[in-house]
Design an enzyme around this catalytic site. Structure first.
Site, mmCIF file in Angstrom:
data_model
loop_
_atom_site.group_PDB
_atom_site.id
_atom_site.type_symbol
_atom_site.label_atom_id
_atom_site.label_comp_id
_atom_site.label_asym_id
_atom_site.label_seq_id
_atom_site.Cartn_x
_atom_site.Cartn_y
_atom_site.Cartn_z
ATOM 1 N N HIS A 62 3.053 -13.324 -5.409
ATOM 2 C CA HIS A 62 4.396 -13.812 -5.099
ATOM 3 C C HIS A 62 4.421 -15.397 -5.868
ATOM 4 O O HIS A 62 2.798 -15.877 -6.387
ATOM 5 C CB HIS A 62 4.197 -14.412 -4.067
ATOM 6 C CG HIS A 62 4.033 -13.094 -2.775
ATOM 7 N ND1 HIS A 62 3.028 -13.077 -1.676
ATOM 8 C CD2 HIS A 62 4.879 -11.616 -3.304
ATOM 9 C CE1 HIS A 62 3.692 -11.884 -1.064
ATOM 10 N NE2 HIS A 62 4.238 -11.307 -1.474
ATOM 11 N N LYS A 72 -0.282 -24.032 -4.943
ATOM 12 C CA LYS A 72 -0.756 -23.938 -3.211
ATOM 13 C C LYS A 72 -1.774 -24.246 -3.424
ATOM 14 O O LYS A 72 -2.619 -24.301 -4.049
ATOM 15 C CB LYS A 72 0.073 -22.802 -3.179
ATOM 16 C CG LYS A 72 0.762 -21.612 -3.519
ATOM 17 C CD LYS A 72 0.751 -20.621 -2.951
ATOM 18 C CE LYS A 72 2.569 -19.538 -2.856
ATOM 19 N NZ LYS A 72 2.428 -18.401 -2.743
ATOM 20 N N TYR A 132 -2.115 -21.745 3.909
ATOM 21 C CA TYR A 132 -1.627 -22.818 2.262
ATOM 22 C C TYR A 132 -0.641 -23.380 2.545
ATOM 23 O O TYR A 132 0.445 -23.301 3.406
ATOM 24 C CB TYR A 132 -1.667 -21.771 1.756
ATOM 25 C CG TYR A 132 -0.687 -20.808 2.153
ATOM 26 C CD1 TYR A 132 0.873 -20.827 1.064
ATOM 27 C CD2 TYR A 132 -0.350 -19.681 3.005
ATOM 28 C CE1 TYR A 132 2.315 -19.733 1.181
ATOM 29 C CE2 TYR A 132 0.709 -18.807 3.316
ATOM 30 C CZ TYR A 132 2.100 -19.218 2.379
ATOM 31 O OH TYR A 132 2.418 -18.438 2.125
ATOM 32 N N ASP A 169 6.201 -5.936 -1.440
ATOM 33 C CA ASP A 169 5.329 -5.997 -2.439
ATOM 34 C C ASP A 169 5.009 -4.394 -2.740
ATOM 35 O O ASP A 169 4.630 -4.213 -4.019
ATOM 36 C CB ASP A 169 3.906 -6.709 -1.400
ATOM 37 C CG ASP A 169 4.427 -8.081 -1.280
ATOM 38 O OD1 ASP A 169 5.218 -8.833 -1.647
ATOM 39 O OD2 ASP A 169 3.391 -8.335 -0.518
#
Length: 182
Positions: A62, A72, A132, A169
């Site tokens: 992603h 991130k 995250y 996904d």
């Protein structure tokens, strides 16, 4: 806190100083001053995310496109994952290359994934809690992805048996067909 270089210089393993004794342990999971010194740049986080998964869940790959691009800082608080960052900046000398790092509750390592990278992880333990921080908010209109099994990337996912994916996904395009960074 120290930064450990990976095969792609912009992606860094962040290793905290852990203080442990017979009572347990303590470490700073984040200090803006120490983190920015470790990565050599400024980063302002605006959102924290927390996911829980069972064994064999693969999430990714992603990323978000401009104007809502995200960097991130990821870590595992329960369990173990194989975490992957893929350089999707066409102008980069490491375009199309990936790095994979084992993140676990035991090693307490974090991975810094800057803007211009696709990110994914595979859960290796029966239960995983994954945290995250992101430098921009989730924006569905900027949300994109790449297939986890793209043969041109040839990511070695360290699979542990059957994999579980989201429907989203499973429909992601190959890198050659994806909208990516210039």
């Amino acid at each position: 806190m120290k930064a450990i270089d990976t095969a792609i210089p912009d992606v860094k393993i962040i290793e905290p100083a852990v203080f442990a004794d017979d009572r347990g342990f303590f470490f700073e999971s984040f200090s803006r001053v120490k983190f920015e010194a470790a990565i050599g740049r400024s980063a302002t986080f605006v959102q924290d995310n927390h996911s829980r998964s069972g064994k064999g869940v693969l999430r990714g790959l992603h990323y978000q496109l401009p104007p809502r691009v995200q960097a991130k800082l990821v870590r595992v608080v329960i369990g173990e994952v194989y975490d992957v960052a893929v350089d999707i900046r066409r102008s980069s000398p490491t375009f199309g290359q990936w790095v994979g790092v084992l993140l676990s509750e035991e090693n307490k390592r974090q991975l810094w994934i800057p803007e211009g990278f696709a990110h994914g992880f595979l859960t290796l333990s029966d239960r995983v809690e994954f945290l995250y921080k992101t430098t921009d908010y989730y924006a569905p209109e900027s949300d994109r992805g790449i297939r986890w099994d793209d043969p041109t990337l040839a990511i070695d996912w360290k699979t542990v048996g059957p994999l579980t994916f989201s429907a989203k996904d499973q429909r992601q395009p190959l890198l050659a067909d994806a909208e990516i960074f210039d």
